[in-house]
Design a protein around this motif. Structure first.
Motif, mmCIF file in Angstrom:
data_model
loop_
_atom_site.group_PDB
_atom_site.id
_atom_site.type_symbol
_atom_site.label_atom_id
_atom_site.label_comp_id
_atom_site.label_asym_id
_atom_site.label_seq_id
_atom_site.Cartn_x
_atom_site.Cartn_y
_atom_site.Cartn_z
ATOM 1 N N THR A 73 12.208 5.658 -4.142
ATOM 2 C CA THR A 73 11.117 6.111 -3.564
ATOM 3 C C THR A 73 10.011 6.095 -4.426
ATOM 4 O OG1 THR A 73 11.650 8.107 -3.905
ATOM 5 C CG2 THR A 73 12.288 7.595 -1.799
ATOM 6 N N HIS A 74 8.888 6.335 -3.923
ATOM 7 C CA HIS A 74 7.633 6.533 -4.751
ATOM 8 C C HIS A 74 6.876 7.573 -3.875
ATOM 9 C CE1 HIS A 74 4.346 5.500 -7.517
ATOM 10 N NE2 HIS A 74 3.494 5.830 -6.316
ATOM 11 N N PHE A 75 6.656 8.782 -4.530
ATOM 12 C CA PHE A 75 6.101 9.904 -4.090
ATOM 13 C C PHE A 75 4.520 9.978 -4.318
ATOM 14 C CE2 PHE A 75 5.765 14.598 -4.265
ATOM 15 C CZ PHE A 75 5.767 14.836 -2.474
ATOM 16 N N ILE A 76 3.556 10.030 -3.472
ATOM 17 C CA ILE A 76 2.193 10.020 -3.746
ATOM 18 C C ILE A 76 1.621 11.476 -3.021
ATOM 19 C CG2 ILE A 76 -0.032 8.832 -2.893
ATOM 20 C CD1 ILE A 76 1.286 6.374 -3.017
ATOM 21 N N VAL A 77 1.140 12.332 -4.071
ATOM 22 C CA VAL A 77 0.507 13.374 -3.484
ATOM 23 C C VAL A 77 -1.200 13.186 -3.515
ATOM 24 C CG1 VAL A 77 -0.010 15.696 -4.109
ATOM 25 C CG2 VAL A 77 2.212 14.684 -4.595
ATOM 26 N N ARG A 78 -1.644 13.363 -2.313
ATOM 27 C CA ARG A 78 -3.227 13.320 -2.147
ATOM 28 C C ARG A 78 -3.698 14.606 -1.612
ATOM 29 N NH1 ARG A 78 -3.083 8.595 1.902
ATOM 30 N NH2 ARG A 78 -3.655 10.200 3.103
ATOM 31 N N GLU A 79 -5.021 14.776 -1.677
ATOM 32 C CA GLU A 79 -5.424 16.085 -1.314
ATOM 33 C C GLU A 79 -5.123 16.336 0.150
ATOM 34 O OE1 GLU A 79 -10.058 16.966 -0.643
ATOM 35 O OE2 GLU A 79 -9.660 16.208 -2.921
ATOM 36 N N ALA A 107 -2.598 15.025 2.071
ATOM 37 C CA ALA A 107 -1.310 14.461 2.408
ATOM 38 C C ALA A 107 -0.180 14.269 1.175
ATOM 39 C CB ALA A 107 -1.092 13.085 3.259
ATOM 40 N N GLN A 108 1.046 14.473 1.384
ATOM 41 C CA GLN A 108 2.131 14.050 0.564
ATOM 42 C C GLN A 108 3.113 13.054 1.151
ATOM 43 O OE1 GLN A 108 4.062 17.493 -1.028
ATOM 44 N NE2 GLN A 108 2.400 18.794 -1.407
ATOM 45 N N ILE A 109 3.276 11.946 0.555
ATOM 46 C CA ILE A 109 3.939 10.715 1.415
ATOM 47 C C ILE A 109 4.809 10.295 0.646
ATOM 48 C CG2 ILE A 109 3.399 8.552 2.580
ATOM 49 C CD1 ILE A 109 0.426 9.585 2.844
ATOM 50 N N LEU A 110 5.954 9.923 1.181
ATOM 51 C CA LEU A 110 7.005 9.195 0.256
ATOM 52 C C LEU A 110 7.346 7.693 0.963
ATOM 53 C CD1 LEU A 110 10.206 11.738 0.290
ATOM 54 C CD2 LEU A 110 9.369 10.313 -1.399
ATOM 55 N N TYR A 111 7.339 6.764 -0.066
ATOM 56 C CA TYR A 111 7.360 5.403 0.356
ATOM 57 C C TYR A 111 8.735 4.871 0.001
ATOM 58 C CZ TYR A 111 2.367 5.666 1.425
ATOM 59 O OH TYR A 111 1.320 5.856 1.841
ATOM 60 N N GLY A 112 9.603 4.332 0.728
ATOM 61 C CA GLY A 112 10.820 3.964 0.394
ATOM 62 C C GLY A 112 11.152 2.235 0.233
ATOM 63 N N PHE A 113 12.066 2.110 -0.514
ATOM 64 C CA PHE A 113 12.452 0.431 -0.917
ATOM 65 C C PHE A 113 13.700 0.353 -1.042
ATOM 66 C CE2 PHE A 113 8.404 2.188 -2.391
ATOM 67 C CZ PHE A 113 7.474 1.373 -1.748
ATOM 68 N N GLY A 114 14.100 -0.711 -0.592
ATOM 69 C CA GLY A 114 15.471 -1.214 -0.566
ATOM 70 C C GLY A 114 16.153 -1.624 -2.023
ATOM 71 N N SER A 115 14.968 -2.083 -2.929
ATOM 72 C CA SER A 115 15.453 -2.509 -4.243
ATOM 73 C C SER A 115 14.308 -2.000 -5.223
ATOM 74 C CB SER A 115 15.419 -4.197 -4.183
ATOM 75 O OG SER A 115 14.255 -4.588 -4.112
ATOM 76 N N ALA A 116 14.810 -2.155 -6.373
ATOM 77 C CA ALA A 116 14.031 -1.919 -7.406
ATOM 78 C C ALA A 116 12.912 -2.730 -7.910
ATOM 79 C CB ALA A 116 14.726 -1.943 -8.847
ATOM 80 N N GLU A 117 13.026 -4.008 -7.393
ATOM 81 C CA GLU A 117 11.900 -5.105 -7.499
ATOM 82 C C GLU A 117 10.782 -4.733 -6.480
ATOM 83 O OE1 GLU A 117 15.346 -6.022 -6.880
ATOM 84 O OE2 GLU A 117 15.720 -6.442 -8.953
ATOM 85 N N GLU A 118 11.322 -4.477 -5.298
ATOM 86 C CA GLU A 118 10.236 -4.024 -4.242
ATOM 87 C C GLU A 118 9.302 -2.848 -4.590
ATOM 88 O OE1 GLU A 118 11.936 -3.306 -0.369
ATOM 89 O OE2 GLU A 118 11.290 -5.248 0.397
ATOM 90 N N ARG A 119 10.089 -1.665 -5.318
ATOM 91 C CA ARG A 119 9.419 -0.573 -5.776
ATOM 92 C C ARG A 119 8.468 -0.862 -6.971
ATOM 93 N NH1 ARG A 119 12.195 4.980 -7.746
ATOM 94 N NH2 ARG A 119 13.010 3.325 -9.280
ATOM 95 N N ALA A 120 8.935 -1.713 -7.843
ATOM 96 C CA ALA A 120 7.948 -2.099 -9.002
ATOM 97 C C ALA A 120 6.713 -3.050 -8.545
ATOM 98 C CB ALA A 120 8.864 -2.993 -9.867
ATOM 99 N N ALA A 121 6.957 -3.730 -7.615
ATOM 100 C CA ALA A 121 5.873 -4.763 -6.900
ATOM 101 C C ALA A 121 4.947 -3.779 -6.302
ATOM 102 C CB ALA A 121 6.522 -5.702 -5.929
#
Length: 190
Positions: free
Chosen positions: A49-55, A57-71
């Motif tokens: 996952t990649h966790f983004i905190v904004r003013e 919202a707090q949103i989690l983005y999920g990925f099936g592979s490390a390459e997808e998350r890095a991209a």
């Protein structure tokens, strides 16, 4: 920072899933490439996952592979590209296809992704050059920058990826860019 979630897939509502982790349900936005590879509801899954905190919202983005998350992380660093656009890019093309488009500087492939216009595509090509494991999308026999440049030149001249890669195989490994282009053009002209 939440880097990984492992639990039971509770809901599938594209592009969002809910992962039940010991009684806590996490809503996670995923690219369609990850979504299509998920098992059915009730199955155990693990997403990076990649966790983004904004003013607002707090949103989690999920990925099936490390390459997808890095991209994804490389994409959101670019001015004018937010998380939604980055998810759209990864939904529209694989990391390998994105890397190949960047390496070969093919804006046309990026423009085909919904939400990506010509200006954003050109910015992506410029800013991602050399940052996505540049040779991921290229044929395995391309070992040097000179060979990548020769391939890019042949594609720019109108030859298909397949034709250019075949011509490149016949060239000596240590050939210079200008000599390589000349030799490849002679081979393709036959």
């Amino acid at each position: 920072m939440i880097g990984k979630l492992t639990g039971t897939l509770a809901e599938r509502n594209p592009p969002q899933v809910v992962i039940d982790c010991n009684g806590v349900g996490y809503e996670v936005d995923v690219p369609m490439s990850t979504f299509y590879n998920l098992p059915g509801v009730g199955a155990k899954i693990s997403l990076l996952t990649h966790f983004i905190v904004r003013e607002d919202a707090q949103i989690l983005y999920g990925f099936g592979s490390a390459e997808e998350r890095a991209a994804f992380r490389q994409l959101i660093k670019i001015s004018g590209v937010g998380p939604r656009t980055a998810l759209g890019v990864l939904s529209g093309m694989s990391v390998g296809e994105l890397s190949q488009a960047v390496t070969l500087q093919e804006a046309g492939r990026l423009v085909k992704v919904p939400g990506i216009g010509k200006k954003i595509a050109e910015r992506l090509l410029l800013e991602l050059k050399g940052k996505l494991g540049a040779d991921i999308g290229l044929p395995a026999h391309i070992a040097s920058d000179a060979q990548a440049d020769i391939l890019q030149a042949l594609v720019a001249l109108g030859y298909s990826d397949k034709e250019a890669a075949a011509a490149l195989k016949a060239l000596p490994k240590d050939v210079s860019v200008s000599d390589g282009i000349k030799l490849a053009l002679k081979a393709l002209a036959k």
